[in-house]
Design a protein around this motif. Sequence first.
Motif, short mmCIF file in Angstrom:
data_model
loop_
_atom_site.label_atom_id
_atom_site.label_comp_id
_atom_site.label_asym_id
_atom_site.label_seq_id
_atom_site.Cartn_x
_atom_site.Cartn_y
_atom_site.Cartn_z
N MET A 1 -20.88 -3.35 -1.26
CA MET A 1 -22.14 -2.73 -0.80
C MET A 1 -22.69 -1.53 -1.47
N ASN A 2 -23.87 -0.64 -0.96
CA ASN A 2 -24.38 -0.50 -0.90
C ASN A 2 -24.08 0.91 0.12
N PHE A 3 -23.99 1.75 -0.43
CA PHE A 3 -23.30 3.02 0.86
C PHE A 3 -24.36 4.00 0.77
N ALA A 4 -25.05 4.95 1.73
CA ALA A 4 -25.73 6.31 1.69
C ALA A 4 -24.83 7.15 2.61
N ILE A 5 -25.56 8.18 2.27
CA ILE A 5 -25.12 9.59 3.04
C ILE A 5 -26.31 9.91 4.22
N MET A 6 -26.12 9.57 5.72
CA MET A 6 -26.92 10.19 7.34
C MET A 6 -26.17 10.88 7.39
N ASN A 7 -26.44 12.65 7.98
CA ASN A 7 -26.05 12.81 8.44
C ASN A 7 -24.50 13.44 8.99
N GLY A 8 -23.74 13.15 7.85
CA GLY A 8 -22.38 13.56 7.31
C GLY A 8 -21.67 12.41 7.51
N LYS A 9 -22.57 10.79 8.01
CA LYS A 9 -21.41 9.92 7.93
C LYS A 9 -21.75 8.49 6.86
N LEU A 10 -21.00 8.42 5.85
CA LEU A 10 -21.11 7.28 5.21
C LEU A 10 -21.15 6.30 5.96
N VAL A 11 -22.80 5.99 5.86
CA VAL A 11 -23.46 4.29 6.19
C VAL A 11 -23.94 3.26 5.40
N ASN A 12 -24.22 1.95 5.92
CA ASN A 12 -24.82 1.62 5.00
C ASN A 12 -25.98 2.34 4.75
N GLU A 33 -32.82 17.71 -3.93
CA GLU A 33 -32.10 18.26 -5.06
C GLU A 33 -31.55 16.29 -6.15
N VAL A 34 -31.31 16.47 -6.54
CA VAL A 34 -31.49 15.31 -7.55
C VAL A 34 -29.73 15.90 -9.11
N ILE A 35 -28.84 14.91 -8.54
CA ILE A 35 -27.60 15.45 -8.77
C ILE A 35 -27.37 14.54 -10.51
N ARG A 36 -27.21 14.76 -11.21
CA ARG A 36 -26.76 13.38 -12.69
C ARG A 36 -25.00 13.39 -12.66
N VAL A 37 -25.08 12.04 -12.19
CA VAL A 37 -23.66 11.55 -12.90
C VAL A 37 -23.31 10.47 -14.10
N TYR A 38 -22.50 10.79 -14.78
CA TYR A 38 -22.37 10.34 -16.31
C TYR A 38 -20.51 10.24 -16.18
N ASN A 39 -20.64 8.94 -16.71
CA ASN A 39 -18.79 8.12 -16.39
C ASN A 39 -18.15 8.60 -14.53
N GLY A 40 -18.99 8.77 -13.43
CA GLY A 40 -18.83 8.86 -12.33
C GLY A 40 -18.81 10.09 -11.74
N LYS A 41 -19.04 10.65 -12.92
CA LYS A 41 -18.67 12.52 -12.41
C LYS A 41 -19.69 13.09 -12.65
N MET A 42 -20.20 14.16 -11.44
CA MET A 42 -21.43 14.39 -11.37
C MET A 42 -21.15 16.27 -12.55
N ALA A 72 -17.65 16.64 -1.24
CA ALA A 72 -16.73 16.00 -0.75
C ALA A 72 -17.44 14.30 -0.35
N MET A 73 -18.80 14.91 0.65
CA MET A 73 -18.69 13.46 0.85
C MET A 73 -20.20 12.78 -0.22
N LEU A 74 -19.93 13.74 -1.76
CA LEU A 74 -20.68 12.85 -2.16
C LEU A 74 -19.94 12.71 -3.37
N VAL A 75 -18.84 12.57 -3.56
CA VAL A 75 -17.68 12.13 -4.37
C VAL A 75 -17.50 11.11 -3.98
N ASP A 76 -17.29 10.75 -2.25
CA ASP A 76 -17.20 9.60 -1.50
C ASP A 76 -17.69 8.67 -2.02
N LEU A 77 -19.29 9.48 -1.66
CA LEU A 77 -20.21 8.51 -1.92
C LEU A 77 -20.56 7.89 -3.46
N VAL A 78 -20.30 8.75 -4.31
CA VAL A 78 -20.10 8.35 -5.82
C VAL A 78 -18.88 7.19 -5.79
N THR A 79 -18.21 7.17 -5.42
CA THR A 79 -16.65 6.24 -5.47
C THR A 79 -17.07 4.93 -4.74
#
Length: 290
Positions: A1-12, A33-42, A72-79
């Motif tokens: 499932m592909n998740f996104a953050i919407m106003n602080g919540k992780l949603v489909n 902002e655009v943040i690069r991810v390498y090896n699952g790390k920002m 913390a939200m972005l770490v959760d999103l990547v994971t």
Amino acid sequence: MNFAIMNGKLVNRSEAKVDIEDRGYQFGDGVYEVIRVYNGKMFTLQDHLNRFVKSADSIGITLPYTIDECSAMLVDLVTKNHLVEGIIYMQITRGTAPRNHVFPAKEVVPTLVAYTKEVARPVESLANGVKTICMEDIRWLRCDIKSLNLLGNLLAKQRAAEQGCFEAIQHRGDQVTEGSSSNVFIVKNGTVITHESNELILKGITKDVILQICSQNNIPVEERTFTVAELAAADEVFLSSTTSEVMPIIELEGVKVKDGMPGPITRKLQSLFTVEIEKQCGKLKEKISF
């Protein structure tokens, strides 16, 4: 499932929708902002979030979350999205309110969204270099704010694409500013020269890393404006951005830069930049072939 953050919540991601009267949609009233991810790390996460907050503050938007909460939200999103190599796109708008040029009441809550996208490292272009055009910079006078208003940038990038080029290097009169989505550097007699960070360019996170690398490795740097003529006469030219890293420019307006090959300073900076990535994100699988 592909998740996104919407106003602080992780949603489909399919559930991440905004109202037609969201001010980002109607006015471009927001920042991103655009943040690069390498090896699952920002990479350079804190710097990106600091710039995100600064851009929002510059237009009077108060982030409804702390930087630590955003992190913390972005770490959760990547994971949750199992993102190994790619980007995070995040933006905040002034929120949803009846259309009016005047800012809405303070009770209107900003809209924050973020999602991930798989993006491969552009190793072929990094190895061989890219072609660019030059054109007049028609953007507004606060390019230091990472605003959603990107029409000038889009027109420049499209013109470059129509001419088979990677980027458009912009200038105001005879003074070079930056690319449509990148910072621009020239090298002359061993010195790296790039536009000072002011309101006419975006203070690039990758640019700052490059300047730190230069300082740490005794590579001379001048942060100043330079002319179109200096650009054309440079020994080396390269650009930087979150997704392009240290990208050699081998051709300007159909004319080769020197011998049409990435130069030695550019190559050194590419190698040192890779070291910085690996310090934060671990060993990279794909390497640049010099």
